[in-house]
Design a protein around this motif. Sequence first.
Motif, PDB file in Angstrom:
ATOM      1  N   ALA A  85       0.900  -1.284   0.024  1.00  0.00           N
ATOM      2  CA  ALA A  85      -0.029  -0.023  -0.101  1.00  0.00           C
ATOM      3  C   ALA A  85       0.892   1.384   0.045  1.00  0.00           C
ATOM      4  O   ALA A  85       0.476   2.326  -0.808  1.00  0.00           O
ATOM      5  CB  ALA A  85      -0.861   0.126   1.169  1.00  0.00           C
ATOM      6  N   ILE A  86       1.808   1.185   0.795  1.00  0.00           N
ATOM      7  CA  ILE A  86       2.770   2.312   0.849  1.00  0.00           C
ATOM      8  C   ILE A  86       3.394   2.516  -0.595  1.00  0.00           C
ATOM      9  O   ILE A  86       3.580   3.809  -1.047  1.00  0.00           O
ATOM     10  CB  ILE A  86       4.040   2.224   1.893  1.00  0.00           C
ATOM     11  N   ASN A  87       4.037   1.595  -1.147  1.00  0.00           N
ATOM     12  CA  ASN A  87       4.682   1.604  -2.414  1.00  0.00           C
ATOM     13  C   ASN A  87       3.679   2.144  -3.272  1.00  0.00           C
ATOM     14  O   ASN A  87       3.999   3.044  -4.297  1.00  0.00           O
ATOM     15  CB  ASN A  87       5.049   0.035  -2.824  1.00  0.00           C
ATOM     16  N   LEU A  88       2.391   1.921  -3.483  1.00  0.00           N
ATOM     17  CA  LEU A  88       1.425   2.521  -4.540  1.00  0.00           C
ATOM     18  C   LEU A  88       0.961   3.835  -3.898  1.00  0.00           C
ATOM     19  O   LEU A  88       1.007   4.719  -4.926  1.00  0.00           O
ATOM     20  CB  LEU A  88       0.327   1.615  -4.416  1.00  0.00           C
ATOM     21  N   ALA A  89       0.966   4.108  -2.695  1.00  0.00           N
ATOM     22  CA  ALA A  89       0.618   5.572  -2.375  1.00  0.00           C
ATOM     23  C   ALA A  89       1.649   6.595  -2.787  1.00  0.00           C
ATOM     24  O   ALA A  89       1.486   7.444  -3.193  1.00  0.00           O
ATOM     25  CB  ALA A  89       0.229   5.638  -0.856  1.00  0.00           C
ATOM     26  N   ASN A  90       3.033   5.903  -2.598  1.00  0.00           N
ATOM     27  CA  ASN A  90       4.000   6.741  -2.845  1.00  0.00           C
ATOM     28  C   ASN A  90       4.258   7.159  -4.417  1.00  0.00           C
ATOM     29  O   ASN A  90       5.145   7.783  -4.839  1.00  0.00           O
ATOM     30  CB  ASN A  90       5.294   6.259  -2.181  1.00  0.00           C
ATOM     31  N   LYS A  91       3.426   6.548  -5.300  1.00  0.00           N
ATOM     32  CA  LYS A  91       3.281   6.773  -6.894  1.00  0.00           C
ATOM     33  C   LYS A  91       2.753   8.170  -6.880  1.00  0.00           C
ATOM     34  O   LYS A  91       3.053   8.796  -7.969  1.00  0.00           O
ATOM     35  CB  LYS A  91       2.473   5.855  -7.537  1.00  0.00           C
ATOM     36  N   HIS A  92       2.100   8.633  -6.017  1.00  0.00           N
ATOM     37  CA  HIS A  92       1.645   9.827  -6.092  1.00  0.00           C
ATOM     38  C   HIS A  92       2.742  10.957  -6.081  1.00  0.00           C
ATOM     39  O   HIS A  92       3.445  10.755  -5.110  1.00  0.00           O
ATOM     40  CB  HIS A  92       0.459  10.304  -5.059  1.00  0.00           C
ATOM     41  N   PRO A  93       2.722  12.167  -6.882  1.00  0.00           N
ATOM     42  CA  PRO A  93       3.883  12.776  -6.808  1.00  0.00           C
ATOM     43  C   PRO A  93       4.006  13.744  -5.527  1.00  0.00           C
ATOM     44  O   PRO A  93       5.200  14.163  -5.313  1.00  0.00           O
ATOM     45  CB  PRO A  93       3.615  13.919  -8.205  1.00  0.00           C
ATOM     46  N   ARG A  94       3.150  13.874  -4.775  1.00  0.00           N
ATOM     47  CA  ARG A  94       3.347  14.717  -3.484  1.00  0.00           C
ATOM     48  C   ARG A  94       3.141  13.882  -2.249  1.00  0.00           C
ATOM     49  O   ARG A  94       2.981  14.293  -1.196  1.00  0.00           O
ATOM     50  CB  ARG A  94       2.402  15.816  -3.621  1.00  0.00           C
ATOM     51  N   VAL A  95       3.457  12.669  -2.419  1.00  0.00           N
ATOM     52  CA  VAL A  95       3.360  11.743  -1.341  1.00  0.00           C
ATOM     53  C   VAL A  95       4.561  10.784  -1.011  1.00  0.00           C
ATOM     54  O   VAL A  95       5.218  10.448  -2.159  1.00  0.00           O
ATOM     55  CB  VAL A  95       2.201  10.789  -1.485  1.00  0.00           C
ATOM     56  N   ASN A  96       5.170  10.906   0.269  1.00  0.00           N
ATOM     57  CA  ASN A  96       6.405  10.234   0.412  1.00  0.00           C
ATOM     58  C   ASN A  96       6.394   9.601   1.962  1.00  0.00           C
ATOM     59  O   ASN A  96       6.833   9.908   2.708  1.00  0.00           O
ATOM     60  CB  ASN A  96       7.600  10.944   0.151  1.00  0.00           C
ATOM     61  N   ILE A  97       5.576   8.416   2.075  1.00  0.00           N
ATOM     62  CA  ILE A  97       5.406   7.967   3.249  1.00  0.00           C
ATOM     63  C   ILE A  97       6.620   6.964   3.539  1.00  0.00           C
ATOM     64  O   ILE A  97       7.153   6.505   2.713  1.00  0.00           O
ATOM     65  CB  ILE A  97       3.992   6.769   3.301  1.00  0.00           C
ATOM     66  N   LEU A  98       7.167   7.003   4.808  1.00  0.00           N
ATOM     67  CA  LEU A  98       8.208   6.532   5.253  1.00  0.00           C
ATOM     68  C   LEU A  98       7.892   4.928   5.500  1.00  0.00           C
ATOM     69  O   LEU A  98       6.790   4.563   5.668  1.00  0.00           O
ATOM     70  CB  LEU A  98       8.889   6.898   6.555  1.00  0.00           C
ATOM     71  N   ASN A  99       8.777   3.932   5.807  1.00  0.00           N
ATOM     72  CA  ASN A  99       8.458   2.490   6.238  1.00  0.00           C
ATOM     73  C   ASN A  99       8.467   2.440   7.499  1.00  0.00           C
ATOM     74  O   ASN A  99       8.994   3.131   8.629  1.00  0.00           O
ATOM     75  CB  ASN A  99       9.644   1.690   5.538  1.00  0.00           C
ATOM     76  N   PRO A 100       7.548   1.340   8.061  1.00  0.00           N
ATOM     77  CA  PRO A 100       7.369   1.131   9.449  1.00  0.00           C
ATOM     78  C   PRO A 100       8.353   0.238   9.789  1.00  0.00           C
ATOM     79  O   PRO A 100       9.350   0.019   8.993  1.00  0.00           O
ATOM     80  CB  PRO A 100       5.829   0.311   9.167  1.00  0.00           C
ATOM     81  N   GLY A 101       8.443  -0.119  11.261  1.00  0.00           N
ATOM     82  CA  GLY A 101       9.362  -0.692  11.929  1.00  0.00           C
ATOM     83  C   GLY A 101       9.049  -1.132  13.326  1.00  0.00           C
ATOM     84  O   GLY A 101       7.725  -0.695  13.697  1.00  0.00           O
ATOM     85  N   PRO A 102       9.781  -1.820  13.899  1.00  0.00           N
ATOM     86  CA  PRO A 102       9.538  -2.225  15.257  1.00  0.00           C
ATOM     87  C   PRO A 102       9.680  -1.023  16.421  1.00  0.00           C
ATOM     88  O   PRO A 102       9.575  -1.023  17.552  1.00  0.00           O
ATOM     89  CB  PRO A 102      10.483  -3.305  15.551  1.00  0.00           C
ATOM     90  N   GLY A 103       9.713   0.026  16.012  1.00  0.00           N
ATOM     91  CA  GLY A 103      10.178   1.226  16.805  1.00  0.00           C
ATOM     92  C   GLY A 103      11.140   2.193  16.132  1.00  0.00           C
ATOM     93  O   GLY A 103      11.777   1.808  15.050  1.00  0.00           O
ATOM     94  N   VAL A 104      11.608   3.315  17.059  1.00  0.00           N
ATOM     95  CA  VAL A 104      12.454   4.169  16.701  1.00  0.00           C
ATOM     96  C   VAL A 104      13.583   4.128  17.649  1.00  0.00           C
ATOM     97  O   VAL A 104      13.473   4.176  18.895  1.00  0.00           O
ATOM     98  CB  VAL A 104      11.739   5.628  16.321  1.00  0.00           C
ATOM     99  N   GLY A 105      14.926   4.033  17.050  1.00  0.00           N
ATOM    100  CA  GLY A 105      16.000   4.448  18.101  1.00  0.00           C
ATOM    101  C   GLY A 105      16.975   5.227  17.676  1.00  0.00           C
ATOM    102  O   GLY A 105      16.683   6.233  16.938  1.00  0.00           O
ATOM    103  N   GLY A 106      18.144   5.058  18.300  1.00  0.00           N
ATOM    104  CA  GLY A 106      19.137   6.070  18.078  1.00  0.00           C
ATOM    105  C   GLY A 106      19.221   7.184  18.970  1.00  0.00           C
ATOM    106  O   GLY A 106      18.353   7.591  19.821  1.00  0.00           O
TER     107      GLY A 106
END
Length: 434
Positions: free
Chosen positions: A242-263
């Motif tokens: 779904a993200i891959n297809l949504a990002n075909k829109h020229p003004r959409v850039n959804i990032l990837n999900p994951g198990p949390g955010v670190g750093g």
Amino acid sequence: MKQLDTIGTKQKKINKICVIGLGYIGLPTASMLANHGYSVVGVDIDKKRVEAIKNEELIIDEQGLMTLVKGAINSGNLKVKVEPEEADAFIICVPTPLKKEGGAPKCDLTYVLSAVENIKPHLKDGNLVLIESTIPPKTTEMIYNLIDKDIYMAYCPERVLPGKILKELVENDRIIGGINEESAELAKEIYESFVDGNIYLTNSTTAEMVKLMENTYRDVNIALANEFAKVCNEMDVNVWDAINLANKHPRVNILNPGPGVGGHCISIDPWFIVEKSKNADLIKRARELNDNMPKYVCNLIVEEFKKLNIDNPKVSIFGVTYKGNVDDTRESPAKKVIECLLSNNFEVSIYDPHAKIFEYPLNKLEDCISNSDCIIVLTDHDEFKNFEKDDISEISKLMRNKIVIDTRNVLNHNIWKESGFEVKLLGDGTTWSV
């Protein structure tokens, strides 16, 4: 604000720099400055770290850093010590961790304030104090008012990515915020000696806010992707498709999900805004959502194993650094996932080809997967992406049950399935039942 009108132009020239903190940012910065002609004293309170640097033994896994440090030391321009000394400029590069004492987490300025106290006896009128550590808005002004000398002071946040630190130190644009225009200009003299990117001057509070906004932007967008993953699990949808297809829109850039955010940046810095503002509702909610993703992932795994009726389940964690191809485990979501699994009576073993230090024991690959029921991929290391069919076949022989859970969409799922594994993907509602 203290007046600096009496300070002569000749006193502004920077020849000697004292860098406080020799970690992921301080050591590369000190070495870079030394290799560009400055006389540099690198200071760290950790005696073992100082001795290791003197002996050209680094605990930071960063491409090209050893060569840079050796060059700086051999040139005679870089000396490392445990105590600061007099200099024309002082750069503070110490950690600013979170302080969790009930309520929303806040910035712990202990290391920064300690660094300021340590350099105070060596400060002279006309010196420059620079802070690179990430701090809440108005902290630079607060510290400036604590120093009872006619100095220049500025804030210049680091903006580099582990794994690419040396490249980005040189190429990235820099933001310098002075407590006055003269301070910003004097700080610019230092950075323009090695920065190829643009250098923008502003006031210190704006510069502090810029740093926090950059990492908060990433955090909020990751939270959106993680929420999409949870929704797609409910709706029998593969979030990655779904993200891959949504990002075909020229003004959409959804990032990837994951198990949390670190750093040490994205998972911490947004709280510094929440600490100072009553209007950071979205920022706080995003931070809470990302903080809770490890528990969400753990609960999915626990529920899945309830269906399998496996006695004394053992799971193999692949990857505990906070991102792929680095050795940095600071604030890694893997730690929370592991703690949650242990609390649910799972036996947990860990394999990470990059991590050197972690709260739990690290195993060799064979020991990690031996008699295991499930592999859980938490970090997107290239080593995991590049598993070939023969590698997976050998892994299969050592496991009790053949299940792999990919929270990063990093594996070649077809090869794993061909080798007899049941593959589950975070955010794929067609493989998870919730």
